[in-house]
Scaffold this active site. Sequence first.
Site, PDB file in Angstrom:
ATOM      1  CE  LYS A   7      -4.028   1.763   2.648  1.00 56.47           C
ATOM      2  NZ  LYS A   7      -4.914   1.462   3.790  1.00 56.47           N
ATOM      3  CB  SER A  26      -8.320   3.319   2.937  1.00 53.99           C
ATOM      4  OG  SER A  26      -7.476   2.651   3.855  1.00 53.99           O
ATOM      5  CB  SER A  37      -8.591   0.331   5.780  1.00 46.37           C
ATOM      6  OG  SER A  37      -9.235   1.581   5.812  1.00 46.37           O
TER       7      SER A  37
END
Lengths: 494, 480
Positions: free
Chosen positions: A70, A145, A169
Amino acid sequence: MVNKMYRGKTILELRKELDEKIITKEELFSHANTLAHYFQEDYNSFVTIIDKPKYKERDSILSGIPYALKDNFSTSGILTTGSSNILKDYVPVFDSTVYKKLKNAGATLIGKTVLDELAMGGTGTTAHTGIVKNPWDKTRMIGGSSAGSASSVALGIVPFSIGSDTGDSVRKPAALGGVVGFKPTYGRISRYGMFAFASSLDHVAIFSRCVKDASIVTDVLKGYDRLDMVTIKDDNKKYTDTLENDIKGKRLFYIKEICDKELYKDCNDKVLEEVLDKFYELIEKCKNLGFEVEEVSIDKKLLEAIYPTYMCISCAEATSNNANLTGIQFGPRGEGTSVEEIMFDSRTKGFSELIKRRFILGSYILQKENQDKLFLNAGRVRRIIVDKITSLFKEYDGMILPASGGIAEKFDSSSEKLEKLSSRYLILENHLAIGNFGGFPSITIPYGFVEGMPIGVNITGRVKEDDLVLNIAHQIEKVTGCKNQYSKVGDIDV
Amino acid sequence: MFKVVIGLEVHCELTTNTKNFSAAPNKFTDYPNEHVSTVDLGLPGILPVANKEAVRKALKTALALHCKTPDEVIFDRKNYFYPDLPKGYQITQNTKPMGINGYLDIMVDGKIKRVDIHDLHLEEDTASLEHFPKYSLIDYNRSGVPLIEIVTEPCLSSADEAVTFFEDLRDVFLFLGVSEAKSNFGQMRCDVNISLMREDSTELGTKVEMKNINATPSIRAAIEYEIKRQSDLLLKGEKVVQETRRIGEDGKTYSMREKVDALDYKYFIEPNIPSTPISDDLIYELKSKLPELKLERYIKYTEKYKLSDYDAKVLSKERTISDYFEEVLSFGSDIDLSVNFVTTTVLGTLNKLEISLEDFPITPKTLSGVIELVHNKKISLDHAKKIIYESIEKKENPLELIEKQNLHQIDDEDELLTLIEGLMEENKEIVRQYVEETNMGAINFFIGQTMKKTNRQANPNKSKDIIIKCLERRKENEQI
């Protein structure tokens, strides 16, 4: 003839092929890189795709295995944006502990994935480089996310990826993308170098396509880190060793106020009905496996408080954690005749409206006159919720719940969106934050499809008993029929 | 006229190996941005790691200032934007400071004044800024250096008291060894809050704050200037404005900004540093290691050892000197002689050679051995001091030097008498001057000669007595 196909293989399958020299790590990288580029335009998983990898030969199960990270994990010399304009050119000078450990294990980083700006948001639509699409249906979101990390695994680009989980997330996009998402106990994996969103809730978490792979990666990443004071002493267990432990007699509970079908009978929502039907089918299968599963009841008011509590704490901590983004030390510097003006301009231009909204909320929540009523009360409610769940864990080994009441949303579904203050939204769509409140180990695994879209079930267990949660999930995975699944979209053969 | 009410906020950088929340070295350098880590720069993803040494030193200082210590160590974030604050917040202590409700006794005009301390907390220093006409530069060397802030109650009532407190607090830091507390390096800084109230009033006047004063003379000047400025205003019937002022190089204070509403720092507990319980054992350990402070030693010296005010001050001013003095005493040395040797020989040598006590070659034990010889009149005071200087020069042990030179005093009166009689035979002219002209200089002459002849070993008092006796006898007998 040896099957040289890469896409969709698990870590162990790739390991075997590498060890038997059926395939090389360079070939593995090349396949992953090809897939990443191939899907980039349609699905937008990556902020950065790495074309010149650095290989390290290591005696580790992950050596040579491609993965994605990420874009809120600090990677020395590699652009790390947090998917925000305010860091659009930021190249870190130090490695996050997670990246360092994966490097040391010889895993091959193939790209940095798109997230909701600064990890705030659950849609995958707010990154500075555009929206992330769901591999099972391009017209739908994958959630966030950790959107790009979820989609890169769901597309079969990489066998595993790293995300961060502050409310849900990782575990929510895992559910909507039909893959596994595991968030270990708070402090199990070092957060050093992961851009802070809400420090008391932030966890490193893992996407994979099976529970075993998630365990393999956790085994590599876990352990005390002197750079992160909240990390806990290593339990010196190998979670992969206990996946086959006998679960007969293990006790699970689900919460009536979250998944009782009676609650939603007026909703007229076929998807929700099907989600719940499949959930109860799974519960039956669990019982057949030898689990004891019971329904428990919790004060609905407490459950409705989860989301506002989460918002209070996370916005407050976020406004402070992101106060370093001023354009003074790094990042694009705004204009002005004084430092105050420069900071003001940098932040005005650097953040999207959604982020500013959260900062304003956070600031308001922390103000002297509001702090007790909002911030400190949120802390108290958090404690009450955690105490309640912890007391249930005295009787039960785990909590099992549908990760969501629906399937991935369409991008143009504004009219279908749930009323944010409805208890269905507050409870059914936000209960995963319990795992962050208490730092409980929590995993989402796929358990079927509704209208062609994947759905996920969540299992949460006692603090520090990551091994048991993985053991339970691994056993349940055997009866879901969804193990190792990925979207076979795309006319590409590698 | 007016009662003066002063409160101080004193900042002091702690001496530690590394910074308060990072592994960067905590030491002075002439090069900007040399001792800086990613943590001190507030880069995305960094986390603080609390410094155990800083925590211990802060706790130790809190205990020395008689503060109540908390049950656990926790930190808070103080949130505000400023270019010298890279994270956008400062890690400090608001919820549970390292110490509350303490005090420090100081002596002003011979009277003891108790200064109440509101709290002592541990925090991190900011970066330092240097401003130029068109730009500013940031030096992060100071960013994250451990800092303690000590906040007094508004209980000081004069520049004298404020300055004495500041200086005595510096001595506390030095005695405890927690900081070098050098004002000229900005290691010790002070904010002064001052207000005036009518003698008969019970209501505090309007407070004026003066920020970041480093040197004692500036503190005195600023306070004296403010007392005059505020008195003049009040006497004219005007109001004192609540504001922050700075001190100029001319010793006057100038308005920086008027205080609007106090800034809301939105404190909350730092989530990245788990709370650590403070055990009773730790407190016991730290307490048991606390040294006696300056004033306690001064009182001990004047009351128990009956030293003069001057000697007591000299001997209690610095911990190393004081410890040295007390160690000399611990061997049972005579108090007066010990005071004499330490204040003259030891301190004199340190001044002359410009060295610190650590580099002083004579141990308290050796010195006490020399003092013992003087006390038992084996060697004269004068001579003992000369031997000590000589031993330092020759880098030898003075006791061995005394032994080697066979410097034990000649106390035997017969031996001395024979020697002196001989000298008088050799110097008849001097004897004549005494006998016929009563020239008292003759006595000193023979003392000098006796010393010379005996290589300074003769007991000077006894020699003198014998010389006088011999001269007097000759005078009586008119014998030359």
